[in-house]
Design a protein around this motif. Structure first.
Motif, PDB file in Angstrom:
ATOM      1  N   ALA A   1      43.607  53.337  49.993  1.00 24.54           N
ATOM      2  CA  ALA A   1      44.276  52.726  51.499  1.00 24.54           C
ATOM      3  C   ALA A   1      45.766  53.426  51.553  1.00 24.54           C
ATOM      4  O   ALA A   1      46.193  53.634  51.903  1.00 24.54           O
ATOM      5  N   TRP A   2      45.975  53.325  50.150  1.00 26.82           N
ATOM      6  CA  TRP A   2      47.554  52.951  50.835  1.00 26.82           C
ATOM      7  C   TRP A   2      47.848  55.105  50.309  1.00 26.82           C
ATOM      8  O   TRP A   2      48.901  55.477  50.982  1.00 26.82           O
ATOM      9  N   ASN A   3      47.107  55.844  50.162  1.00 30.98           N
ATOM     10  CA  ASN A   3      46.867  57.267  50.232  1.00 30.98           C
ATOM     11  C   ASN A   3      47.054  57.367  51.933  1.00 30.98           C
ATOM     12  O   ASN A   3      47.730  57.948  52.053  1.00 30.98           O
ATOM     13  N   GLN A   4      46.243  56.518  53.057  1.00 28.77           N
ATOM     14  CA  GLN A   4      46.056  56.823  54.227  1.00 28.77           C
ATOM     15  C   GLN A   4      47.459  56.183  54.702  1.00 28.77           C
ATOM     16  O   GLN A   4      48.442  56.529  55.960  1.00 28.77           O
ATOM     17  N   SER A   5      48.033  54.886  54.285  1.00 26.22           N
ATOM     18  CA  SER A   5      49.426  54.520  54.808  1.00 26.22           C
ATOM     19  C   SER A   5      50.136  54.680  55.117  1.00 26.22           C
ATOM     20  O   SER A   5      50.702  54.623  55.667  1.00 26.22           O
ATOM     21  N   GLY A   6      50.891  55.784  53.591  1.00 27.12           N
ATOM     22  CA  GLY A   6      52.264  55.985  53.819  1.00 27.12           C
ATOM     23  C   GLY A   6      52.814  54.742  53.791  1.00 27.12           C
ATOM     24  O   GLY A   6      54.510  54.669  53.274  1.00 27.12           O
ATOM     25  N   TRP A   7      52.287  52.847  53.314  1.00 23.88           N
ATOM     26  CA  TRP A   7      53.733  51.761  52.986  1.00 23.88           C
ATOM     27  C   TRP A   7      52.593  51.901  51.545  1.00 23.88           C
ATOM     28  O   TRP A   7      51.563  51.973  51.273  1.00 23.88           O
ATOM     29  N   GLY A   8      53.409  50.973  51.585  1.00 22.61           N
ATOM     30  CA  GLY A   8      52.797  50.412  49.761  1.00 22.61           C
ATOM     31  C   GLY A   8      52.777  48.597  50.307  1.00 22.61           C
ATOM     32  O   GLY A   8      53.520  48.182  50.834  1.00 22.61           O
ATOM     33  N   PRO A   9      52.535  48.368  48.801  1.00 21.32           N
ATOM     34  CA  PRO A   9      52.072  46.660  48.686  1.00 21.32           C
ATOM     35  C   PRO A   9      53.752  45.952  48.560  1.00 21.32           C
ATOM     36  O   PRO A   9      53.799  44.425  49.786  1.00 21.32           O
ATOM     37  N   GLN A  10      54.456  46.840  48.465  1.00 24.32           N
ATOM     38  CA  GLN A  10      55.974  45.922  48.470  1.00 24.32           C
ATOM     39  C   GLN A  10      56.443  45.777  50.054  1.00 24.32           C
ATOM     40  O   GLN A  10      57.501  45.304  50.135  1.00 24.32           O
ATOM     41  N   ASP A  11      55.887  46.553  51.235  1.00 22.82           N
ATOM     42  CA  ASP A  11      56.220  46.486  52.358  1.00 22.82           C
ATOM     43  C   ASP A  11      55.695  46.232  53.465  1.00 22.82           C
ATOM     44  O   ASP A  11      55.762  45.189  54.607  1.00 22.82           O
ATOM     45  N   ALA A  12      54.699  45.214  52.130  1.00 22.74           N
ATOM     46  CA  ALA A  12      53.665  44.482  53.361  1.00 22.74           C
ATOM     47  C   ALA A  12      54.822  42.604  53.887  1.00 22.74           C
ATOM     48  O   ALA A  12      54.747  42.145  52.993  1.00 22.74           O
ATOM     49  N   ASP A  13      53.919  42.143  54.671  1.00 21.81           N
ATOM     50  CA  ASP A  13      54.638  40.774  55.260  1.00 21.81           C
ATOM     51  C   ASP A  13      53.393  39.849  54.481  1.00 21.81           C
ATOM     52  O   ASP A  13      54.000  38.540  54.791  1.00 21.81           O
ATOM     53  N   ILE A  14      52.354  40.058  54.758  1.00 24.40           N
ATOM     54  CA  ILE A  14      50.897  38.605  54.866  1.00 24.40           C
ATOM     55  C   ILE A  14      49.849  39.719  53.879  1.00 24.40           C
ATOM     56  O   ILE A  14      49.904  40.960  53.797  1.00 24.40           O
ATOM     57  N   ALA A  15      49.423  39.111  52.975  1.00 22.61           N
ATOM     58  CA  ALA A  15      48.279  39.445  52.496  1.00 22.61           C
ATOM     59  C   ALA A  15      47.141  38.512  53.033  1.00 22.61           C
ATOM     60  O   ALA A  15      47.411  37.463  52.572  1.00 22.61           O
ATOM     61  N   GLN A  16      45.684  39.279  53.671  1.00 29.43           N
ATOM     62  CA  GLN A  16      44.682  38.054  53.468  1.00 29.43           C
ATOM     63  C   GLN A  16      43.145  38.802  53.050  1.00 29.43           C
ATOM     64  O   GLN A  16      42.980  39.885  53.142  1.00 29.43           O
ATOM     65  N   ILE A  17      43.202  37.833  51.621  1.00 27.86           N
ATOM     66  CA  ILE A  17      42.215  37.917  50.178  1.00 27.86           C
ATOM     67  C   ILE A  17      41.276  37.470  50.195  1.00 27.86           C
ATOM     68  O   ILE A  17      41.656  36.368  49.908  1.00 27.86           O
ATOM     69  N   TYR A  18      39.458  38.075  50.340  1.00 23.99           N
ATOM     70  CA  TYR A  18      38.916  37.007  50.291  1.00 23.99           C
ATOM     71  C   TYR A  18      38.865  36.595  49.121  1.00 23.99           C
ATOM     72  O   TYR A  18      39.824  36.531  47.821  1.00 23.99           O
ATOM     73  N   ASP A  19      38.627  35.460  49.484  1.00 26.53           N
ATOM     74  CA  ASP A  19      38.812  34.076  48.192  1.00 26.53           C
ATOM     75  C   ASP A  19      37.117  32.920  48.213  1.00 26.53           C
ATOM     76  O   ASP A  19      37.338  31.590  48.100  1.00 26.53           O
TER      77      ASP A  19
END
Ligand SMILES: [Zn+2]
Lengths: 408, 134
Positions: free
Chosen positions: A284-302
């Protein structure tokens, strides 16, 4: 793995697929709300949000329900096309299914259809009635899902046992305490308390209450197990070109996606404290050009805290072994450094079967469109990480979404 | 439907007190769960080897409520994933240390296969393991 696997759509190009609307109704126990009624409601809410009417939709994509075969068949056999009055004009209506990661795969499917021109405006619909279903029937049904009947059913395995094994391995590998695991559930509840649609809205929860609750499947307490719920949600995707023509000025695009199907049954997973997240994230990071530090929210299966903590680590949000402690430190809370599952997630908004992941995705899109109620809208939300997992945590699926301005 | 041979043969092994691992006669690799074609080389020339029955407990849980239909009478019971020394993994039942007590078990414990009598192997056709001594 050295690979360079890119999406073949350019940001802002006419064929770049975008999310333009979402719809949702409350999650919880609603025995008197019919399946088709709920689907119709969320379809109309999502269309209104997108500035569309049913006639604008050419493709309906259905997310399955698990509560009953007859309702499932209604989805497969295009009932919603007729309910929405687009029989005769709709091009196609069909189901996409990979359990809890269906929302990620449905997004990919719609994305591909739109980018290539197979579809123009896609409506994705989900409804589940787990909250009103017979609990014992659902336990027995789920013991036959993601579990090979001939090899593993004889052990008496069921879904909480699967969650419990991942949790135990995760705790062993990371040295996380029971308190730290419970703090993940508290983070989610803190968000649910800001979501009127959540099953546990206005029901605060503490680590102490969780640890005092009944032991269901060691090491899982009952408050760490997902509450089965009724719920429905929907979203609309179109192309950037169509969105512009319709006068829309902002939308949400897919910056990248990655996945890894690591097993079918949990017994064949190489490391239950890792799952498929690292490879999915790398892709996913390879496609996006941005990394986890650039995200404003995360919605991860829980569906269980350890599914999320392994996700936080594999995605690169928390250091290896630190996912639960990251939550215990409050980093995922309202006002924290990376808001986590801002609808309350499956554990606190409610587990709507295949729909739990859809609700997480819908909330991510809603946050990026800046259409969440003000008390939980994350300020200037530009980028979201969406993480899903299906079956016996057979896969890790990641969508990286970003808000985009649609210039003329 | 007739029970597939790979299933009935595996279960016959359990009833005779043996843990069988599918073995590819062409590439010599072990397969677990048993498959209809070797996932390594796609050969259909498959047989069995008896496992030494020794391995490591990757993870486990003790189910105390919410058993699937037909399993209620077994509650509480423990289920775990064992990584066998032969390099394959499987889901098993774990024998209690003391009645209804699995508190001695830890992840990464060495565990050993336990033969059960034919009646139990028929009632619950899955492998049972216990902590290895020492
Ligand atoms: Zn072979």
């Amino acid at each position: 793995m050295a690979e360079n696997w890119q999406l073949h759509v350019s940001p802002g190009a006419d064929n770049d697929p975008v999310f333009v609307g979402v719809g949702e109704i409350p999650t919880g126990k609603f025995p008197d709300r019919s399946f088709i009624e709920a689907l119709t409601k969320v379809a109309l809410l999502a269309l209104k949000d997108a500035g569309m009417v049913p006639r604008d939709i050419d493709t309906i994509m259905l997310i399955p329900c698990l509560h009953g075969a007859a309702d499932q068949a209604d989805l497969v056999f295009s009932r919603m096309v007729e309910e929405l009055g687009i029989h005769g004009s709709a091009k196609s209506s069909y189901m996409v299914h990979s359990g809890g990661s269906t929302s990620d795969n449905a997004t990919r499917a719609a994305h591909g259809l739109i980018a290539t021109g197979h579809a123009q405006n896609v409506l994705v619909l989900q409804c589940e009635r787990w909250g009103s279903a017979d609990l014992n029937e659902m336990i027995t049904m789920l013991a036959k899902n993601g579990i090979p009947g001939e090899w593993e059913l004889p052990t008496g395995i069921q879904f909480n046992a699967i969650g419990a094994m991942i949790t135990r391995r995760y705790m062993h590998a990371s040295g996380s305490t029971a308190e730290e695991m419970a703090s993940v559930c508290v983070t989610l509840r803190n968000w649910a308390n800001l979501n009127e649609n959540a099953m546990f809205y206005h029901k605060p929860l503490t680590v102490e209450q969780i640890l005092a609750s009944r032991m269901v499947a060691d090491p899982l307490h009952s408050y760490e197990c997902p509450p089965m719920a009724d719920g429905a949600c929907a979203f609309v995707m179109t192309s950037t070109g169509n969105a512009r023509k319709r006068g829309l000025t902002t939308a949400v695009r897919v910056a990248g996606s990655g996945g890894c199907v690591s097993h079918y049954c949990l017994s064949q997973e190489a490391d239950q404290a890792v799952l498929g997240w690292p490879l999915a994230a790398e892709r996913a990071w390879n496609q996006s050009g941005w990394g986890p530090q650039d995200a404003d929210i995360a919605q991860i299966y829980d569906s269980y805290a350890a599914v999320t903590t392994t996700g936080l680590e594999g995605i690169g949000i928390a250091a290896k072994g630190e996912g639960a402690r990251w939550c215990a430190a409050g980093h995922g809370n309202p006002g924290g450094k990376l808001p986590l599952n801002t609808n309350g997630g499956l554990l606190s908004a409610g587990h709507t079967g295949v729909g739990g992941g859809t609700a997480l995705l819908v909330e991510g899109v809603r946050q990026l469109l800046h259409r969440a109620p003000s008390k939980r809208q994350v300020e200037n939300c530009q980028r979201a990480i969406i993480g899903g997992s299906g079956g016996s945590y057979m896969d890790a699926q990641i969508l990286l979404l970003e808000r985009t301005k649609l210039g003329a | 439907m007739k029970t597939p041979a790979i299933v009935s043969e595996f279960r016959e092994g359990l009833a005779q007190g043996k843990l069988l691992i599918q073995h590819c006669q062409d590439c010599d690799k072990p397969n677990m769960w048993p498959r209809y074609a070797c996932p390594h080389c796609q050969s259909e020339n498959l047989g069995w080897l008896q496992s030494k029955g020794e391995g490591v407990l990757h993870s486990f849980c003790v189910l105390r409520q919410g058993a699937p239909a037909g399993y209620e009478e077994d509650l509480p019971y423990a289920i775990g994933v064992v990584k066998l020394d032969e390099g394959v993994q499987l889901l098993v039942r774990l024998e209690a240390n003391r009645p209804d007590d699995w508190s001695d078990y830890l992840c990464d414990d060495r565990v050993s296969f336990v033969a059960v009598d034919a009646a139990e192997a028929e009632r619950r056709p899955c492998a049972q393991f216990r902590r290895s001594p020492g």
